[in-house]
Write a protein that holds these residues in place. Structure first.
Motif, mmCIF file in Angstrom:
data_model
loop_
_atom_site.group_PDB
_atom_site.id
_atom_site.type_symbol
_atom_site.label_atom_id
_atom_site.label_comp_id
_atom_site.label_asym_id
_atom_site.label_seq_id
_atom_site.Cartn_x
_atom_site.Cartn_y
_atom_site.Cartn_z
ATOM 1 N N VAL A 506 0.835 -1.198 0.000
ATOM 2 C CA VAL A 506 0.000 0.000 0.000
ATOM 3 C C VAL A 506 0.870 1.247 0.000
ATOM 4 C CG1 VAL A 506 -1.732 1.295 1.294
ATOM 5 C CG2 VAL A 506 -1.881 -1.205 1.163
ATOM 6 N N ALA A 507 1.914 1.234 0.819
ATOM 7 C CA ALA A 507 2.816 2.379 0.891
ATOM 8 C C ALA A 507 3.463 2.645 -0.466
ATOM 9 C CB ALA A 507 3.885 2.143 1.955
ATOM 10 N N PHE A 508 3.871 1.584 -1.144
ATOM 11 C CA PHE A 508 4.496 1.733 -2.457
ATOM 12 C C PHE A 508 3.501 2.318 -3.459
ATOM 13 C CE2 PHE A 508 5.500 0.145 -6.704
ATOM 14 C CZ PHE A 508 6.820 0.561 -6.831
ATOM 15 N N ALA A 509 2.254 1.821 -3.432
ATOM 16 C CA ALA A 509 1.234 2.305 -4.359
ATOM 17 C C ALA A 509 0.915 3.778 -4.106
ATOM 18 C CB ALA A 509 -0.026 1.451 -4.237
ATOM 19 N N LEU A 510 0.803 4.142 -2.818
ATOM 20 C CA LEU A 510 0.512 5.533 -2.490
ATOM 21 C C LEU A 510 1.660 6.445 -2.897
ATOM 22 C CD1 LEU A 510 -1.081 5.081 1.055
ATOM 23 C CD2 LEU A 510 -2.273 5.572 -1.090
ATOM 24 N N GLY A 511 2.891 5.995 -2.671
ATOM 25 C CA GLY A 511 4.053 6.777 -3.076
ATOM 26 C C GLY A 511 4.129 6.948 -4.580
ATOM 27 N N ALA A 512 3.811 5.879 -5.315
ATOM 28 C CA ALA A 512 3.827 5.954 -6.775
ATOM 29 C C ALA A 512 2.772 6.935 -7.281
ATOM 30 C CB ALA A 512 3.586 4.560 -7.361
ATOM 31 N N LEU A 513 1.572 6.896 -6.675
ATOM 32 C CA LEU A 513 0.515 7.806 -7.082
ATOM 33 C C LEU A 513 0.902 9.256 -6.798
ATOM 34 C CD1 LEU A 513 -2.308 8.314 -8.150
ATOM 35 C CD2 LEU A 513 -3.205 7.886 -5.843
ATOM 36 N N ALA A 514 1.495 9.494 -5.630
ATOM 37 C CA ALA A 514 1.926 10.849 -5.289
ATOM 38 C C ALA A 514 2.979 11.353 -6.276
ATOM 39 C CB ALA A 514 2.475 10.888 -3.864
ATOM 40 N N THR A 515 3.874 10.472 -6.701
ATOM 41 C CA THR A 515 4.899 10.853 -7.670
ATOM 42 C C THR A 515 4.279 11.192 -9.020
ATOM 43 O OG1 THR A 515 6.505 9.435 -6.547
ATOM 44 C CG2 THR A 515 7.020 10.123 -8.799
ATOM 45 N N VAL A 516 3.321 10.365 -9.452
ATOM 46 C CA VAL A 516 2.640 10.625 -10.723
ATOM 47 C C VAL A 516 1.938 11.982 -10.678
ATOM 48 C CG1 VAL A 516 0.736 9.888 -12.211
ATOM 49 C CG2 VAL A 516 2.357 8.199 -11.321
ATOM 50 N N VAL A 517 1.273 12.257 -9.562
ATOM 51 C CA VAL A 517 0.580 13.539 -9.409
ATOM 52 C C VAL A 517 1.568 14.700 -9.507
ATOM 53 C CG1 VAL A 517 -0.592 14.987 -7.712
ATOM 54 C CG2 VAL A 517 -1.399 12.669 -8.130
ATOM 55 N N ALA A 518 2.725 14.570 -8.859
ATOM 56 C CA ALA A 518 3.736 15.628 -8.918
ATOM 57 C C ALA A 518 4.239 15.830 -10.342
ATOM 58 C CB ALA A 518 4.899 15.288 -7.988
ATOM 59 N N VAL A 519 4.477 14.741 -11.055
ATOM 60 C CA VAL A 519 4.950 14.825 -12.443
ATOM 61 C C VAL A 519 3.898 15.499 -13.320
ATOM 62 C CG1 VAL A 519 5.598 13.475 -14.474
ATOM 63 C CG2 VAL A 519 6.512 12.861 -12.222
ATOM 64 N N VAL A 520 2.633 15.172 -13.111
ATOM 65 C CA VAL A 520 1.553 15.800 -13.877
ATOM 66 C C VAL A 520 1.538 17.313 -13.626
ATOM 67 C CG1 VAL A 520 -0.956 15.992 -14.105
ATOM 68 C CG2 VAL A 520 0.120 13.737 -14.007
ATOM 69 N N GLY A 521 1.703 17.720 -12.359
ATOM 70 C CA GLY A 521 1.733 19.143 -12.049
ATOM 71 C C GLY A 521 2.887 19.850 -12.730
ATOM 72 N N ILE A 522 4.058 19.241 -12.730
ATOM 73 C CA ILE A 522 5.229 19.823 -13.388
ATOM 74 C C ILE A 522 5.010 19.898 -14.893
ATOM 75 C CG2 ILE A 522 7.670 19.477 -13.890
ATOM 76 C CD1 ILE A 522 7.939 18.218 -11.103
ATOM 77 N N ALA A 523 4.463 18.826 -15.464
ATOM 78 C CA ALA A 523 4.221 18.793 -16.908
ATOM 79 C C ALA A 523 3.218 19.866 -17.323
ATOM 80 C CB ALA A 523 3.729 17.404 -17.308
ATOM 81 N N ALA A 524 2.182 20.075 -16.504
ATOM 82 C CA ALA A 524 1.190 21.102 -16.820
ATOM 83 C C ALA A 524 1.830 22.489 -16.834
ATOM 84 C CB ALA A 524 0.049 21.048 -15.814
ATOM 85 N N ALA A 525 2.685 22.750 -15.855
ATOM 86 C CA ALA A 525 3.366 24.042 -15.821
ATOM 87 C C ALA A 525 4.306 24.198 -17.012
ATOM 88 C CB ALA A 525 4.143 24.181 -14.509
ATOM 89 N N ARG A 526 4.988 23.139 -17.346
ATOM 90 C CA ARG A 526 5.886 23.200 -18.508
ATOM 91 C C ARG A 526 5.091 23.463 -19.785
ATOM 92 N NH1 ARG A 526 11.023 21.898 -19.674
ATOM 93 N NH2 ARG A 526 11.498 21.208 -21.791
ATOM 94 N N TRP A 527 3.945 22.845 -19.926
ATOM 95 C CA TRP A 527 3.100 23.002 -21.093
ATOM 96 C C TRP A 527 2.608 24.438 -21.246
ATOM 97 C CZ3 TRP A 527 -2.543 23.196 -21.554
ATOM 98 C CH2 TRP A 527 -3.001 22.945 -22.857
ATOM 99 N N LEU A 528 2.412 25.102 -20.110
ATOM 100 C CA LEU A 528 1.873 26.459 -20.137
ATOM 101 C C LEU A 528 2.927 27.556 -20.126
ATOM 102 C CD1 LEU A 528 -1.100 26.086 -17.621
ATOM 103 C CD2 LEU A 528 -1.273 26.391 -20.098
ATOM 104 N N TYR A 529 4.129 27.250 -19.640
ATOM 105 C CA TYR A 529 5.089 28.330 -19.406
ATOM 106 C C TYR A 529 6.428 28.177 -20.108
ATOM 107 C CZ TYR A 529 1.821 29.873 -15.858
ATOM 108 O OH TYR A 529 0.687 30.319 -15.218
ATOM 109 N N THR A 530 6.685 27.108 -20.817
ATOM 110 C CA THR A 530 7.989 26.961 -21.460
ATOM 111 C C THR A 530 7.898 26.784 -22.965
ATOM 112 O OG1 THR A 530 8.026 24.549 -21.157
ATOM 113 C CG2 THR A 530 8.962 25.904 -19.391
ATOM 114 N N THR A 531 6.709 26.660 -23.513
ATOM 115 C CA THR A 531 6.561 26.482 -24.957
ATOM 116 C C THR A 531 6.096 27.784 -25.590
ATOM 117 O OG1 THR A 531 4.270 25.741 -24.738
ATOM 118 C CG2 THR A 531 5.985 24.049 -24.643
ATOM 119 N N ASP A 532 6.309 27.897 -26.886
ATOM 120 C CA ASP A 532 5.916 29.116 -27.606
ATOM 121 C C ASP A 532 4.409 29.324 -27.578
ATOM 122 O OD1 ASP A 532 8.569 29.555 -28.225
ATOM 123 O OD2 ASP A 532 8.467 28.516 -30.161
ATOM 124 N N ALA A 533 3.691 28.218 -27.563
ATOM 125 C CA ALA A 533 2.227 28.330 -27.555
ATOM 126 C C ALA A 533 1.657 28.468 -26.143
ATOM 127 C CB ALA A 533 1.618 27.100 -28.232
#
Length: 637
Positions: A506-533
């Motif tokens: 359970v701990a591993f699954a929760l940690g993996a989900l938290a990591t995925v959520v963090a990556v999604v947040g970073i990717a969203a910011a990158r999509w909005l703030y580092t590309t020309d569009a």
């Protein structure tokens, strides 16, 4: 000073010196700051650094003394009245020593950083005096063995925050922010004082150990009232709903002050207090639920505001409010050691990011609007790369420190069956990764941009040293709670009890989900703030969600609400008291009395003419009046 009774060879007599060193340095700098001159920074840093070394020595002795070792050191007799006896007593146990190391360790790095940052300020020595006083007050708070001494430290950090937030008091914004912090904290402190008084009456003692031991015998009603009153104080000091509004404005002080407030001193006081008095909260039960939900709501609320803020320091301020919410969430579900674990890791990466922001401001002539910045990592590589470690740590990326502590909080909420709290915490983790990535990408990535006339340059050596050390701690800080010889969670068990950990899968699954959520947040910011569009995407989103975006950018209109509901009526009442009660009623009574006495005196004065003939006439009239009265009486009889 009375020597303590030693247990298992544990000698804690050096504990008072941990407080005395920064306090003595503050006094010296306040009295002789002009003579000390530019050496003030070295004196102040050395005092806190030496206090840290003494803390390490005491920590080693504590560990060597055994699992349940603790010691109380009486510095001097303080308040004695009949059976009431409150001494200036310091409690050295595992919880207080963790806090001592955080306060002095991070505080020493902030002091060293300040040597370069405050260079050239006309009140240089006074700044370091206040900084030392701040550290000393926080040390009193975390080492206090009774609630009276704890309250002294509690008020001490409030006073120092007022002095340091308003350090540049010639700026109206800084003076206003200092007053706002002071007034808001007075509300929370009044609640905290009422809680202390209720515990004193109920338990018959102000010693923290006695209060905790007697908590189990309290009625749930008394325990709930006491716990909620105490937590009211915590919402002020640790900037939680509804008393969080002072902390974003506190950014008007020098940036190292912001780092000290947010990472090592004042705002952590509320979390420490709840953990220290956890038996009182547990005796209530309902109070812990309030703590958890206020923490979760604050974490989400502040994260949303951070996502729309453009001031680099205010983004970090809202981030602190949010992360403190995580700590209260952990405490509310009974994971006290995890709350302290996140307090420690947060001290590392938040101090790092505030000092990094200070280095950016130092290089850009005080600019804080991230819209005028970009690509600074190229011109400021030390600041850029160290700030990146703080960004990844708070975002919850493996193996940085923030991942371990934030994941532990979410896992504790899941393990306790508080799935709604877990969901709020997970959503907050997503927003946290987004807004911190937004800050990093806008300030440090892309093409090089700076305000007109600014010449970006890297941090000078004294500032860079602190950044590098804190960056290292932000990377490896999570190891203090990994299974091993000295796991923080097990280390604190004698004080806060054992926590409940989820099973490995359970701990591993929760940690993996938290990591995925963090990556999604970073990717969203990158999509909005580092590309020309990215700009076009942001414009479309802002237009499509104009109402919510506007509300977030106006801080959900909370300041306006407080202004209309509290500030304006308060000012109107104060004006009424001044114009009507004071001038017309009080002054009217006083001035009227004075006028009456003066009038009577003027009338009586006319009798004293100095002429004998006038006195003779008066005497004759008196005789005539007396004789007339006698004749009338005789005639009547």
């Amino acid at each position: 000073m009375t020597a303590p009774v030693l247990e298992a060879g544990f000698d804690a007599t050096i504990a008072p010196w941990i407080v005395a060193l920064p306090l003595a340095s503050a006094v010296v700098l306040l009295l002789f700051g002009r003579r000390v001159g530019r050496a003030a920074g070295i004196v102040a840093s050395a005092a806190v650094g030496l206090a840290f070394l003494l803390g390490v020595l005491l920590f080693v002795r504590l560990v060597a003394a055994g699992h349940d070792a603790h010691e109380t050191v009486r510095m001097f007799e303080w308040i004695v009245a009949g059976d009431f006896d409150v001494g200036a007593d310091l409690l050295v146990d595992r919880l207080s020593m963790v806090m001592v190391l955080v306060v002095t360790g991070v505080g020493a790095l902030i002091h060293v950083y300040s040597i370069g940052y405050m260079h050239g300020d006309e009140r240089y020595a006074r700044y370091f005096a206040y900084l030392n006083l701040f550290v000393a007050a926080m040390l009193v708070l975390v080492l206090a063995d009774n609630l009276v001494l704890l309250y002294v430290g509690w008020e001490g950090v409030g006073l120092c925050s007022y002095l340091l937030i308003g350090f540049w008091f010639e700026r109206p914004a800084a003076a206003h922010a200092a007053k706002k912090a002071f007034v808001v904290n007075r509300i929370g402190d009044f609640s905290f004082l009422l809680g202390i008084l209720l515990l004193s009456v109920t338990v018959g003692s102000l010693a923290i150990g006695s209060v905790n031991e007697a908590a189990g015998a309290m009625s749930s009603g008394i325990a709930t009232i006491a716990a909620l009153l105490l937590f009211g104080g915590a919402t002020g000091k640790s900037a939680q709903i509804p008393l969080y509004v002072w902390l974003p404005d506190a950014m008007e002080g020098p940036t190292p002050v912001s780092a000290l407030i947010h990472a090592a001193t004042m705002v952590t006081a509320g979390v420490y207090m709840v953990v220290r008095l956890s038996p009182v909260f547990e005796a209530s039960g309902d109070a812990l639920t309030v703590v958890a939900w206020i923490g979760a709501a604050t974490a989400l609320w502040a994260a949303l505001m951070a996502a729309a803020e453009y001031d680099i320091k205010r983004v970090l301020a809202y981030s602190t409010i949010s992360q403190l919410g995580y700590m209260f969430l952990a405490a509310g579900v009974g994971a006290y050691s995890i709350a302290i674990f996140h307090l420690v890791t947060h001290a590392f990466f938040k101090a790092l990011m505030f000092l990094g922001a200070g280095a950016v401001m130092h290089a850009l002539d005080g600019a804080t609007d991230m819209r005028a910045m970009g690509g600074l990592r190229k011109a400021m590589p030390v600041v850029g790369w160290t700030f990146a470690t703080g960004w990844l740590a708070i975002s919850g990326i493996v193996p940085f420190a923030g991942f371990f502590s934030k994941d532990a909080i979410l896992a504790a909420a899941w393990e306790e069956g508080d799935y709604a709290l877990y969901a709020v915490g997970l959503a907050t983790a997503l927003i946290t990764a987004f807004y911190m990535s937004r800050l990093f990408f806008r300030v440090f990535e892309g093409r090089l941009r700076a305000p007109e006339g600014a010449h970006p340059h890297d941090a000078p050596p004294t500032m860079a040293i602190a950044l590098v050390v804190l960056a290292g701690l932000s990377v490896v800080g999570g190891v203090i709670n990994l299974p091993g010889v000295l796991t923080l969670e097990h280390f604190l068990e004698p004080v806060v009890g054992a926590g409940h950990e989820p099973e490995a899968a359970v701990a591993f699954a929760l940690g993996a989900l938290a990591t995925v959520v963090a990556v999604v947040g970073i990717a969203a910011a990158r999509w909005l703030y580092t590309t020309d569009a990215g700009r076009a995407r942001r414009d479309r989103l802002t237009t499509g969600f104009a109402g919510p975006v506007g509300a977030v950018r106006r801080k959900f209109y909370v300041d306006e609400l407080y202004t209309r509901a509290l500030v304006r009526p308060g000012k109107a009442f104060a004006a009424f008291c001044t114009d009507v009660v004071d001038r017309r009623v009080i002054d009217g009574v006083v001035n009227g009395t004075a006028g009456l006495v003066a009038g009577l005196s003027e009338g009586v004065r006319r009798i004293q003419t100095g002429y004998v003939r006038n006195y003779a006439v008066t005497f004759l009239l008196g005789v005539v009046v007396v004789l007339s009265i006698l004749v009338l009486r005789v005639g009547a009889s």
